[in-house]
Design a protein around this motif. Structure first.
Motif, PDB file in Angstrom:
ATOM      1  N   ILE A  15       0.726  -1.246   0.028  1.00  0.00           N
ATOM      2  CA  ILE A  15       0.119  -0.111   0.188  1.00  0.00           C
ATOM      3  C   ILE A  15       0.745   1.360  -0.162  1.00  0.00           C
ATOM      4  O   ILE A  15       0.691   2.249  -0.822  1.00  0.00           O
ATOM      5  N   LEU A  16       1.859   1.232   0.737  1.00  0.00           N
ATOM      6  CA  LEU A  16       2.855   2.385   0.833  1.00  0.00           C
ATOM      7  C   LEU A  16       3.459   2.599  -0.482  1.00  0.00           C
ATOM      8  O   LEU A  16       3.456   3.926  -0.872  1.00  0.00           O
ATOM      9  N   ARG A  17       3.747   1.574  -1.063  1.00  0.00           N
ATOM     10  CA  ARG A  17       4.498   1.557  -2.544  1.00  0.00           C
ATOM     11  C   ARG A  17       3.602   2.424  -3.523  1.00  0.00           C
ATOM     12  O   ARG A  17       4.110   3.318  -4.354  1.00  0.00           O
ATOM     13  N   ILE A  18       2.297   1.835  -3.489  1.00  0.00           N
ATOM     14  CA  ILE A  18       1.382   2.351  -4.369  1.00  0.00           C
ATOM     15  C   ILE A  18       1.083   3.983  -3.872  1.00  0.00           C
ATOM     16  O   ILE A  18       1.081   4.949  -4.987  1.00  0.00           O
ATOM     17  N   VAL A  19       0.865   4.444  -2.789  1.00  0.00           N
ATOM     18  CA  VAL A  19       0.749   5.767  -2.535  1.00  0.00           C
ATOM     19  C   VAL A  19       2.169   6.610  -2.655  1.00  0.00           C
ATOM     20  O   VAL A  19       1.971   7.811  -3.501  1.00  0.00           O
ATOM     21  N   ALA A  20       3.302   6.178  -2.361  1.00  0.00           N
ATOM     22  CA  ALA A  20       4.283   6.719  -2.922  1.00  0.00           C
ATOM     23  C   ALA A  20       4.626   6.939  -4.450  1.00  0.00           C
ATOM     24  O   ALA A  20       5.006   7.926  -4.943  1.00  0.00           O
ATOM     25  N   GLY A  21       4.099   5.906  -5.192  1.00  0.00           N
ATOM     26  CA  GLY A  21       4.227   6.065  -6.564  1.00  0.00           C
ATOM     27  C   GLY A  21       3.342   7.131  -7.393  1.00  0.00           C
ATOM     28  O   GLY A  21       3.734   7.595  -8.091  1.00  0.00           O
ATOM     29  N   VAL A  22       2.222   7.014  -6.855  1.00  0.00           N
ATOM     30  CA  VAL A  22       1.120   7.982  -7.065  1.00  0.00           C
ATOM     31  C   VAL A  22       1.705   9.608  -6.679  1.00  0.00           C
ATOM     32  O   VAL A  22       1.584  10.499  -7.653  1.00  0.00           O
ATOM     33  N   ALA A  23       2.182   9.685  -5.648  1.00  0.00           N
ATOM     34  CA  ALA A  23       2.887  10.902  -5.095  1.00  0.00           C
ATOM     35  C   ALA A  23       3.878  11.399  -6.131  1.00  0.00           C
ATOM     36  O   ALA A  23       3.932  12.449  -6.534  1.00  0.00           O
ATOM     37  N   THR A  24       4.848  10.325  -6.195  1.00  0.00           N
ATOM     38  CA  THR A  24       5.843  10.829  -6.975  1.00  0.00           C
ATOM     39  C   THR A  24       5.701  11.136  -8.873  1.00  0.00           C
ATOM     40  O   THR A  24       6.085  12.476  -9.230  1.00  0.00           O
ATOM     41  N   LEU A  25       4.549  10.309  -9.110  1.00  0.00           N
ATOM     42  CA  LEU A  25       3.966  10.640 -10.516  1.00  0.00           C
ATOM     43  C   LEU A  25       3.464  12.392 -10.451  1.00  0.00           C
ATOM     44  O   LEU A  25       3.455  12.677 -11.461  1.00  0.00           O
TER      45      LEU A  25
END
Length: 163
Positions: free
Chosen positions: A31-41
């Motif tokens: 879940i944290l990887r998904i959130v971080a991916g969306v934030a960096t994108l």
């Protein structure tokens, strides 16, 4: 526990509880990887689409401010894009850890790569933040004047990337 020995039921309870905790941590990691991916994108897209044009004397002569005018902003967009790509690719290993909670070598690999990506992202954000500061306040000793009084929407957008 009888006479100093552990019963078989207690060992299996501890093992299943340990697997449950590891699985829960793996799900949280996913879940944290998904959130971080969306934030960096989102951060990369917001910075890459930032531009403003100001007319000077006539409509044909204009001053422009775009993110690619400053190498620090290009580094910021590139760094965020690389980290976003890494996070998307690392989701495969994260799913693997949910299914197989006893994998150790791939967890260590992810920790090392996460640390490298954190360094890239920190360097990119630091470089861009210094330019945002200069854009807002300038540096009178170096004769760098603040540009945010002229380019309001450009400065609001580049500042908003860091919030």
């Amino acid at each position: 526990m009888k006479g100093g020995s552990i019963e078989l039921g207690e060992v299996s309870k501890n093992t299943s509880r340990s697997k449950g905790v590891k699985r829960g941590l793996s799900i949280m990691d996913f879940i944290l990887r998904i959130v971080a991916g969306v934030a960096t994108l989102a951060s990369a897209v917001a910075m890459a689409t930032t531009d403003e044009r100001l007319p000077f004397a006539t409509a044909f002569i204009q001053f422009r401010a775009e993110y690619d005018d400053l190498p620090s902003f290009v580094f910021f967009v590139t760094g965020n894009s690389i980290v976003c790509g890494y996070l998307v690719l690392s989701l495969v290993l994260s799913i693997f850890h949910i299914v197989r909670s006893t994998a150790v070598k791939t967890r260590i690999l992810l920790i090392v790569l996460d640390t490298v990506m954190m360094g890239v992202l920190t360097a990119a954000a630091s470089a861009a933040a210094s330019i945002v500061y200069i854009a807002h306040y300038g540096n009178t000793k170096a004769n760098w004047f603040p540009i945010c009084q002229q380019y309001n929407s450009f400065c609001e957008r580049i500042s908003g990337v860091f919030l």
